[in-house]
Design an enzyme around this catalytic site. Structure first.
Site, mmCIF file in Angstrom:
data_model
loop_
_atom_site.group_PDB
_atom_site.id
_atom_site.type_symbol
_atom_site.label_atom_id
_atom_site.label_comp_id
_atom_site.label_asym_id
_atom_site.label_seq_id
_atom_site.Cartn_x
_atom_site.Cartn_y
_atom_site.Cartn_z
ATOM 1 N N CYS A 168 0.825 -1.212 0.000
ATOM 2 C CA CYS A 168 0.000 0.000 0.000
ATOM 3 C C CYS A 168 0.864 1.269 0.000
ATOM 4 O O CYS A 168 1.588 1.506 -0.949
ATOM 5 C CB CYS A 168 -0.976 -0.041 1.166
ATOM 6 N N LEU A 169 0.833 2.090 1.048
ATOM 7 C CA LEU A 169 1.689 3.273 1.084
ATOM 8 C C LEU A 169 3.155 2.866 1.010
ATOM 9 O O LEU A 169 3.966 3.543 0.356
ATOM 10 C CB LEU A 169 1.435 4.087 2.358
ATOM 11 N N GLY A 213 -5.787 5.883 -2.330
ATOM 12 C CA GLY A 213 -6.243 6.915 -3.239
ATOM 13 C C GLY A 213 -5.160 7.416 -4.166
ATOM 14 O O GLY A 213 -5.418 8.262 -5.032
ATOM 15 N N GLU A 246 -2.703 -8.993 4.221
ATOM 16 C CA GLU A 246 -3.069 -9.524 5.535
ATOM 17 C C GLU A 246 -4.564 -9.808 5.651
ATOM 18 O O GLU A 246 -5.011 -10.423 6.626
ATOM 19 C CB GLU A 246 -2.623 -8.565 6.638
ATOM 20 N N HIS A 290 -3.566 -5.140 0.403
ATOM 21 C CA HIS A 290 -3.400 -5.581 1.784
ATOM 22 C C HIS A 290 -3.416 -7.106 1.869
ATOM 23 O O HIS A 290 -4.483 -7.708 2.012
ATOM 24 C CB HIS A 290 -4.510 -5.001 2.664
#
Length: 383
Positions: free
Chosen positions: A271-272, A315, A357, A355
């Protein structure tokens, strides 16, 4: 909830659109970027995901709160979102694990919510015009005034929201996966020799640390503002870059940290963390029109052709036109063909824009934690 039990609330968008509904959760006024999540379940994990800092979440599924809230399924100590929007909020919590209703939980946590609005119309407007700044209020019910509050609120572009969700101090994590998740776990993970991983917390969900422990790692968590020197001083066998909120291009300190560790220790980002790894290698990022948020995002792995259904919440995205020669795309989002994974061609580093997880969401991507473990053990390279 019915009108006799709840006061009027309004949601205003910066384009002048106003929705009138009923208040639930805390009373007050809040602002944030209005986005939507398509998950049918998992609202508690969504509420406590730090990546939603600065955002007002709209749930597209019409009935939310029906199984209540319990202390086991939280992904951080408290919710970080700005506000919560649903079509209908359940008045009862029909699950033996629940210890309170969604309304009670949001009141306790000070989160402003609005229900009984046409969430389909709101989502259609967001998809057509893009994510917009918005405001929810039980206090300011004048349409024009509330629209102005939305317009005057800060957006996400250029904002460093990571510093608002950082852990207070480094932490050694020893929590295990819940027995409720036991169906897909690796039967051999408990037999693996412990290897040390430093997880860089930019707003990390707790289930990520649980998965790393389940794969045989000892996990040291450092705040996302740490330096490369502080990371390497821990003498890690591998480094994990977590999810988190806001604009990745505002995080110069994180990019510099990653540049300082690349090539010295294997790296896995999500992600980030994926966006920051790409930035550290010379790529750029851009803001998506309305983002990817939900537990049903299809992704295809380039090398195998395998399709996995993934949980996503972002986003921003890596710009394919800026991708440096040192990075290779490993995964694509099948909804819009955006980059969903990369790996470094010469260094042990890879990342995905989702993600793995699975909290909440499908378990298709859990293999990535095993792949990270194998990379640290020298059994394989990231594909």
């Amino acid at each position: 909830m019915n009108a006799s039990e709840s006061q009027v609330a309004k949601l205003a968008l910066e384009d002048g659109t106003v929705f009138t509904g009923l208040s639930f959760g805390a009373a007050g006024t809040t602002t944030g970027e209005v986005i939507f999540n398509t998950s049918m379940t998992g609202y508690q994990e969504i509420l406590t995901d730090p990546s939603y800092c600065g955002q007002i979440i709209t749930m597209t599924y019409p009935e939310i709160g029906n199984y209540g809230v319990n202390p086991e399924d939280v992904e951080s100590k408290r919710p970080h979102l700005s506000g919560f929007v649903v079509r209908n909020v359940s008045e009862i919590a029909s699950n033996f694990r629940a210890n309170e209703t969604l309304d009670e939980y949001l009141k306790k946590m000070g989160i402003v919510g609005i229900s009984n609005i046409d969430t389909r119309a709101l989502v259609r407007r967001t998809r057509s015009l893009g994510a917009m700044k918005g405001a929810i209020s039980t206090e300011t019910l004048d349409d024009e005034a509330l629209v102005q509050i939305a317009k005057d609120s800060p957006g996400l572009v250029g904002r460093d929201l990571v510093k608002e969700v950082l852990p207070d101090q480094p932490l050694d994590w020893d929590g295990q996966l819940s027995d409720w998740w036991d169906l897909r776990r690796d039967e051999h993970s408990s037999d693996v020799e412990k290897v040390k991983v430093v997880a860089i917390d930019f707003g990390m969900k707790q289930n990520i640390a649980r998965h790393l422990v389940d794969q045989g790692f000892s996990v040291r968590i450092l705040p996302g503002t740490c330096t490369a020197e502080e990371v390497l001083a821990c003498e890690p066998d591998g480094i994990f870059l977590s999810n988190g909120p806001g604009d990745p291009e505002a995080l110069d300190y994180a990019v510099q940290m990653i540049q300082g560790i690349l090539g010295k220790v294997p790296v896995f980002g999500i992600c980030l963390g994926h966006q920051l790894l790409a930035l550290a290698c010379g790529a750029k990022t851009y803001k998506l029109k309305f983002g990817h948020r939900g537990a049903n995002q299809p992704v295809q792995e380039v090398s195998t052709g395998k399709i996995e259904i993934t949980s996503q919440n972002h986003g921003f995205c890596v710009d394919p036109d800026s991708l440096p020669d040192c990075l290779e795309v490993t995964h694509y989002n099948l909804n819009d063909n955006t980059i969903a994974g990369v790996k470094h061609k010469t260094m042990p580093a890879f990342s995905v824009q989702y993600h793995p997880e699975a909290s909440a969401g499908p378990h298709d991507s859990q293999y990535l934690f095993r792949r990270f473990r194998e990379m640290l053990q020298g059994d394989s390279v990231a594909q």
